[in-house]
Scaffold this active site. Structure first.
Site, PDB file in Angstrom:
ATOM      1  CB  ALA A  18      27.754  25.256  42.363  1.00  0.00           C
ATOM      2  N   GLY A  19      26.186  27.580  40.229  1.00  0.00           N
ATOM      3  CA  GLY A  19      25.338  28.780  40.240  1.00  0.00           C
ATOM      4  C   GLY A  19      25.577  29.646  41.472  1.00  0.00           C
ATOM      5  CG  LEU A  20      28.442  28.354  44.000  1.00  0.00           C
ATOM      6  CD1 LEU A  20      29.840  27.881  44.392  1.00  0.00           C
ATOM      7  CD2 LEU A  20      27.465  28.053  45.119  1.00  0.00           C
ATOM      8  CG  ASN A  24      29.286  34.961  36.639  1.00  0.00           C
ATOM      9  OD1 ASN A  24      28.825  34.699  35.534  1.00  0.00           O
ATOM     10  ND2 ASN A  24      30.440  34.483  37.063  1.00  0.00           N
ATOM     11  NE  ARG A 137      36.450  33.555  42.861  1.00  0.00           N
ATOM     12  CZ  ARG A 137      37.172  34.002  41.835  1.00  0.00           C
ATOM     13  NH1 ARG A 137      36.581  34.762  40.928  1.00  0.00           N
ATOM     14  NH2 ARG A 137      38.442  33.701  41.692  1.00  0.00           N
ATOM     15  CD  GLU A 173      35.129  40.044  43.767  1.00  0.00           C
ATOM     16  OE1 GLU A 173      35.180  39.212  42.853  1.00  0.00           O
ATOM     17  OE2 GLU A 173      34.612  39.783  44.875  1.00  0.00           O
ATOM     18  NE  ARG A 210      31.046  39.443  41.895  1.00  0.00           N
ATOM     19  CZ  ARG A 210      31.457  38.247  41.460  1.00  0.00           C
ATOM     20  NH1 ARG A 210      32.700  37.865  41.660  1.00  0.00           N
ATOM     21  NH2 ARG A 210      30.648  37.451  40.798  1.00  0.00           N
ATOM     22  CG  HIS A 246      35.141  40.759  38.219  1.00  0.00           C
ATOM     23  ND1 HIS A 246      35.297  39.404  38.089  1.00  0.00           N
ATOM     24  CD2 HIS A 246      35.067  41.009  39.542  1.00  0.00           C
ATOM     25  CE1 HIS A 246      35.320  38.851  39.298  1.00  0.00           C
ATOM     26  NE2 HIS A 246      35.175  39.790  40.187  1.00  0.00           N
ATOM     27  CG  ASP A 248      38.055  40.999  34.135  1.00  0.00           C
ATOM     28  OD1 ASP A 248      36.847  40.796  34.268  1.00  0.00           O
ATOM     29  OD2 ASP A 248      38.927  40.223  34.587  1.00  0.00           O
ATOM     30  CB  CYS A 365      38.652  35.475  34.011  1.00  0.00           C
ATOM     31  SG  CYS A 365      37.327  36.566  33.567  1.00  0.00           S
TER      32      CYS A 365
END
Ligand code: SUG
Length: 385
Positions: A18-20, A24, A137, A173, A210, A246, A248, A365
């Site tokens: 959904a490209g939310l 990212n 999220r 996060e 974030r 993130h 990671d 992840c």
């Protein structure tokens, strides 16, 4: 004996693109692409099976309920479940998409966990992440706390805290911005990586950072850590602006191993030096990848640093990397020559988690790592490895 158990998230039936997620790149690029939830679930399960077969203790976190009708009702959609979904789909497709997201699959964002060997009260602590930087999220947080509480039951060996207060100052996060260095049965160094200090202007130019320093400090307090073995480190703003939303995406650790991109942290030479000085009894194996060998852009596109590094029962070390690393000739060659042939790891395994990767989630992840003593593992409800 203490061992790390990997708790992987399971992809839900509404997995979609959904490209939310701002910042990212994969989420943005694949917006509206066709998803295959079945393939996604099978990819995740296949990864777990391969690691379990290799002798890695593996567990599964149950998926969350989606579509999240309760959240849609809180936002004013009423009637039968079908009416709630129809109304949301027609009048607020963004809210519909958010409440259908299967993002809880990325278990590394579920919580920050402190093993009992690191805590002042010798209990295993969990702080579920509030994930408030994105609405789709943030709806995970309460469910995550409930799931973790159900798993630990009433055992006094564990404590599950509430997620941090849901305000920008405490944006959190989870373990995706946390590293633990050290052997599982010895006190380790807890490294919290933040993107911004809430009291200062934003350090990034393109994408928002974030994780806040204030969230990291609160988690270190909640998780009852010894302040002598805690470090707060700032992620390099350029890395966030290049799509490493993130930490990671640019660094991964396991026991004394650290694989890190040269552009992961602010003032990186001093940070790596501090890692070594703070853990003098445990010599670290740090491999820093230079930007001239693998630029940030390639790191973000292939997710090399989102590989899992795992210690196997036979004492060897395994790198579990996404297939996108093997498909990039420069990264493939780097892994073979600089990581395997050099002895940093003993071997590399390639996994296909493309459905997750297209939303910006690689092998690391998909898992929440929890170091457990044998007795703690036995005390967990439903977990038998
Ligand atoms: O938060 N993607 C997730 C990916 C999380 C990856 N986790 C770690 N790096 N640990 C995120 O950005 C995309 C959803 C969408 O666009 O449909 C998403 O939420």
């Amino acid at each position: 004996m203490s061992r790390e158990v990997n708790f992987d998230g399971l992809v839900g039936p509404t997995h979609n693109y959904a490209g939310l997620s701002v910042g990212n790149l994969a989420s943005g690029r694949n917006r509206s692409a066709e998803s295959n939830p079945r393939a996604a679930a099978l990819e995740g399960l296949a990864k777990m099976k391969r690691l379990a077969d290799a002798g890695v203790p593996q567990a599964v976190l149950p998926p969350q309920r989606r579509p999240d009708l309760a959240t849609l009702r809180r936002l004013g959609f009423a009637g039968s479940p079908q009416q709630v979904l129809d109304q949301a789909w027609k009048t607020a497709p963004d809210l519909f998409a958010a409440c259908c997201s299967a993002s809880a699959m990325w278990a590394a964002n579920a919580a920050t966990v402190a093993p009992s060997i690191d805590t002042l009260d010798q209990r295993v602590h969990f702080t579920p992440a509030n994930l408030l930087s994105h609405f789709h999220r943030s709806i995970e947080a309460d469910h995550t706390a409930n799931r973790l509480r159900a798993i630990v039951g009433d055992s006094p060996s564990f404590i599950v805290h509430d997620p941090l207060p849901p305000v920008a100052a405490f944006a959190d996060e989870g373990a995706a911005n946390h590293l633990r260095l050290g052997a599982p049965d010895q006190p380790g160094l807890q490294v919290f990586v933040y993107g911004r200090d809430h009291h200062l202007p934003s350090p990034t130019r393109t994408f928002p950072a974030r994780q806040t320093l204030q969230a990291c400090q609160a988690i270190a307090r909640l998780n009852a850590l010894d302040s002598d073995r805690v470090l707060f480190v700032q992620q390099l703003p350029d890395a966030i602006d290049a799509g490493a939303f993130h930490n990671d995406v640019v660094a991964v650790s396991n026991h004394q191993h650290l694989l890190v991109h040269e552009q992961a942290f602010v003032d990186q030479p001093a940070v790596l030096d501090a890692f070594r000085r703070r853990l003098p009894q445990q010599p670290l194996k740090i491999h820093e990848v230079k930007a001239r060998d693998i630029p940030l852009e390639t790191a973000v596109n292939t997710y090399l640093f989102n590989s899992q590094i795992l210690s196997l029962p036979d004492g060897t070390t395994l790198l579990v990397m996404p297939v996108e690393c093997e498909e990039n000739p420069a990264v493939r060659q780097y892994v073979q020559q600089q990581l395997v042939d050099s002895g940093f790891v003993d071997r590399a395994m390639v996994v296909d988690v493309r459905q997750s990767m297209r939303n910006g989630g690689g092998p690391a992840c998909l898992r929440l790592r929890i170091i457990l003593k044998d007795a703690e593992q036995l005390a967990l409800r439903g977990v038998r490895c």
